[in-house]
Design a protein around this motif. Sequence first.
Motif, PDB file in Angstrom:
ATOM      1  N   PRO A 114     -16.618  41.680  11.395  1.00 38.12           N
ATOM      2  CA  PRO A 114     -17.876  42.417  11.590  1.00 38.12           C
ATOM      3  C   PRO A 114     -18.285  43.288  10.397  1.00 38.12           C
ATOM      4  N   GLU A 115     -17.307  43.774   9.643  1.00 39.89           N
ATOM      5  CA  GLU A 115     -17.653  44.594   8.477  1.00 39.89           C
ATOM      6  C   GLU A 115     -17.868  43.686   7.265  1.00 39.89           C
ATOM      7  N   PRO A 116     -18.763  44.092   6.361  1.00 34.30           N
ATOM      8  CA  PRO A 116     -19.016  43.274   5.172  1.00 34.30           C
ATOM      9  C   PRO A 116     -17.729  43.031   4.383  1.00 34.30           C
ATOM     10  N   HIS A 117     -17.591  41.826   3.892  1.00 33.62           N
ATOM     11  CA  HIS A 117     -16.406  41.460   3.123  1.00 33.62           C
ATOM     12  C   HIS A 117     -16.859  40.763   1.841  1.00 33.62           C
ATOM     13  N   PRO A 118     -16.313  41.162   0.674  1.00 29.82           N
ATOM     14  CA  PRO A 118     -16.739  40.546  -0.592  1.00 29.82           C
ATOM     15  C   PRO A 118     -16.443  39.049  -0.683  1.00 29.82           C
ATOM     16  N   ALA A 119     -15.496  38.566   0.096  1.00 29.75           N
ATOM     17  CA  ALA A 119     -15.178  37.133   0.054  1.00 29.75           C
ATOM     18  C   ALA A 119     -16.376  36.276   0.459  1.00 29.75           C
ATOM     19  N   VAL A 120     -17.252  36.826   1.283  1.00 29.35           N
ATOM     20  CA  VAL A 120     -18.423  36.049   1.700  1.00 29.35           C
ATOM     21  C   VAL A 120     -19.329  35.760   0.499  1.00 29.35           C
ATOM     22  N   TRP A 121     -19.416  36.678  -0.451  1.00 25.89           N
ATOM     23  CA  TRP A 121     -20.255  36.467  -1.630  1.00 25.89           C
ATOM     24  C   TRP A 121     -19.646  35.422  -2.561  1.00 25.89           C
ATOM     25  N   VAL A 122     -18.335  35.414  -2.649  1.00 28.86           N
ATOM     26  CA  VAL A 122     -17.655  34.394  -3.456  1.00 28.86           C
ATOM     27  C   VAL A 122     -17.904  33.014  -2.838  1.00 28.86           C
ATOM     28  N   THR A 123     -17.725  32.925  -1.547  1.00 26.60           N
ATOM     29  CA  THR A 123     -17.924  31.656  -0.854  1.00 26.60           C
ATOM     30  C   THR A 123     -19.383  31.219  -0.917  1.00 26.60           C
ATOM     31  N   ALA A 124     -20.296  32.155  -0.756  1.00 21.85           N
ATOM     32  CA  ALA A 124     -21.724  31.841  -0.836  1.00 21.85           C
ATOM     33  C   ALA A 124     -22.083  31.302  -2.216  1.00 21.85           C
ATOM     34  N   THR A 125     -21.524  31.911  -3.237  1.00 24.62           N
ATOM     35  CA  THR A 125     -21.793  31.460  -4.603  1.00 24.62           C
ATOM     36  C   THR A 125     -21.279  30.039  -4.812  1.00 24.62           C
ATOM     37  N   ILE A 126     -20.131  29.738  -4.243  1.00 24.34           N
ATOM     38  CA  ILE A 126     -19.589  28.377  -4.350  1.00 24.34           C
ATOM     39  C   ILE A 126     -20.529  27.371  -3.695  1.00 24.34           C
ATOM     40  N   HIS A 127     -21.075  27.702  -2.531  1.00 28.78           N
ATOM     41  CA  HIS A 127     -22.003  26.792  -1.845  1.00 28.78           C
ATOM     42  C   HIS A 127     -23.250  26.537  -2.693  1.00 28.78           C
ATOM     43  N   ILE A 128     -23.831  27.602  -3.208  1.00 26.92           N
ATOM     44  CA  ILE A 128     -25.050  27.445  -4.004  1.00 26.92           C
ATOM     45  C   ILE A 128     -24.753  26.715  -5.313  1.00 26.92           C
ATOM     46  N   ALA A 129     -23.634  27.045  -5.940  1.00 27.54           N
ATOM     47  CA  ALA A 129     -23.255  26.368  -7.184  1.00 27.54           C
ATOM     48  C   ALA A 129     -22.996  24.881  -6.942  1.00 27.54           C
ATOM     49  N   ALA A 130     -22.366  24.541  -5.842  1.00 27.22           N
ATOM     50  CA  ALA A 130     -22.125  23.127  -5.522  1.00 27.22           C
ATOM     51  C   ALA A 130     -23.454  22.395  -5.375  1.00 27.22           C
ATOM     52  N   GLY A 131     -24.404  23.024  -4.696  1.00 26.81           N
ATOM     53  CA  GLY A 131     -25.735  22.427  -4.572  1.00 26.81           C
ATOM     54  C   GLY A 131     -26.391  22.249  -5.923  1.00 26.81           C
ATOM     55  N   ALA A 132     -26.278  23.250  -6.793  1.00 29.86           N
ATOM     56  CA  ALA A 132     -26.876  23.173  -8.119  1.00 29.86           C
ATOM     57  C   ALA A 132     -26.211  22.095  -8.975  1.00 29.86           C
TER      58      ALA A 132
END
Length: 139
Positions: A114-132
């Motif tokens: 429930p609390e913000p976690h920096p790992a979500v930003w790392v994972t999100a970046t991987i998803h967007i980078a994979a798409g790119a």
Amino acid sequence: MALLTDLLITLSYGVIGVALMSVGYLLVDIATPGKLHVLIWENRNSNAAVLLVSNLIGVGIIVVSAIVASHDDFIQGLISTLAYGLLGLVLMAVAFLLLDAVTPGRLGEILVQPEPHPAVWVTATIHIAAGAIIAAAIS
């Protein structure tokens, strides 16, 4: 008549894009504990929302690139949009699994805390980078 043809072509690409995003949604739902719709819409979990959004953006980038690259051949364009979209989803899933393997804890569980976690930003970046990456390969 040309307008009707263009509308049908656009609808076809839209259906494939929505189908690919639906598969992306299902993959994120599988990767995270609990039901994704409950996490986001009922629990208002921002980590789960960022993870899903990044996946959908990655798929969108791939679909747009595939459409642009296939402007001359409608059937080939539909097939390549579907193929590249699925490849992108596989790449995102593999990247998620690799990141999970090299980081402490279970990544899916961390990303739905429930609390913000920096790992979500790392994972999100991987998803967007994979798409790119897939999008760049299409061009």
